[in-house]
Design a protein around this motif. Structure first.
Motif, PDB file in Angstrom:
ATOM      1  N   UNK A 100       2.427  -8.175  10.540  1.00 22.83           N
ATOM      2  CA  UNK A 100       1.222  -7.024  12.038  1.00 22.83           C
ATOM      3  C   UNK A 100       1.529  -5.887  11.848  1.00 22.83           C
ATOM      4  N   UNK A 101       2.981  -5.241  11.717  1.00 22.60           N
ATOM      5  CA  UNK A 101       3.336  -3.674  11.423  1.00 22.60           C
ATOM      6  C   UNK A 101       2.774  -3.192   9.782  1.00 22.60           C
ATOM      7  N   UNK A 102       2.563  -4.358   9.003  1.00 19.62           N
ATOM      8  CA  UNK A 102       2.400  -3.800   7.220  1.00 19.62           C
ATOM      9  C   UNK A 102       0.624  -4.235   7.708  1.00 19.62           C
ATOM     10  N   UNK A 103       0.085  -4.556   8.944  1.00 22.10           N
ATOM     11  CA  UNK A 103      -1.922  -4.456   8.705  1.00 22.10           C
ATOM     12  C   UNK A 103      -1.997  -3.536   9.753  1.00 22.10           C
ATOM     13  N   UNK A 104      -1.337  -3.149  10.600  1.00 27.40           N
ATOM     14  CA  UNK A 104      -1.402  -1.816  11.445  1.00 27.40           C
ATOM     15  C   UNK A 104      -1.571  -0.807  10.576  1.00 27.40           C
ATOM     16  N   UNK A 105       0.003  -0.521   9.778  1.00 32.86           N
ATOM     17  CA  UNK A 105       0.463   0.925   8.717  1.00 32.86           C
ATOM     18  C   UNK A 105      -1.551   1.067   7.632  1.00 32.86           C
ATOM     19  N   UNK A 106      -1.982  -0.339   7.447  1.00 37.62           N
ATOM     20  CA  UNK A 106      -2.821  -0.222   6.385  1.00 37.62           C
ATOM     21  C   UNK A 106      -4.037   0.268   7.207  1.00 37.62           C
TER      22      UNK A 106
END
Length: 141
Positions: free
Chosen positions: A76-82
């Motif tokens: 989820x954090x990776x997706x938010x960062x992207x």
């Protein structure tokens, strides 16, 4: 006397037989109790072992669940960062586009101003000066 002796012997034999039977019964009872006690201990050990296994399995399940949640959180954090980077890139592109449009508009306005400036009449000089040794300029009297 003989009858009495015979009777005592029989009674003694019966008594002896009862004692032997009682000893056999007691021995059977002791063996049964020992077996039950051993069985009870074995069952208790098995129960403890089973409870430990269950506790370990629950711990493993909780560990797996925690790891899964952590992986989901990381994803989820990776997706938010992207998404954040995409937004920043889009914002930068929009700002760049706006800056270019403003530059083009400013260039066009400048060119228009240059064309209009060429068509405007030149102002007359209000000052005095010397040209070839002669005084030039407008006289106001």
């Amino acid at each position: 006397m003989k009858e009495e002796k015979q009777k005592r012997k029989e009674e003694e034999a019966v008594k002896q037989k009862k004692q032997e039977q009682a000893e056999v019964n007691r021995q059977q009872w002791v063996e049964k109790k020992n077996f039950e006690e051993k069985l009870k201990v074995r069952v208790a050990k098995q129960r403890v072992k089973t409870e430990k296994m269950i506790a370990e399995e629950q711990k493993k399940m909780e560990q797996l669940k925690a790891e899964r949640k952590f992986e989901e959180w990381k994803e989820k954090k990776r997706e938010e960062e992207k998404a954040k980077k995409r937004e920043e890139k889009e914002k930068a592109r929009a700002e760049e586009r706006l800056r270019k449009e403003q530059k083009v508009a400013a260039q066009q306005k400048f060119e228009e101003w240059c064309k209009k400036a060429d068509l405007k009449p030149k102002p007359l000089p209000n000052s005095f000066g010397y040209t070839n040794g002669k005084l030039t300029g407008r006289w106001r009297d």
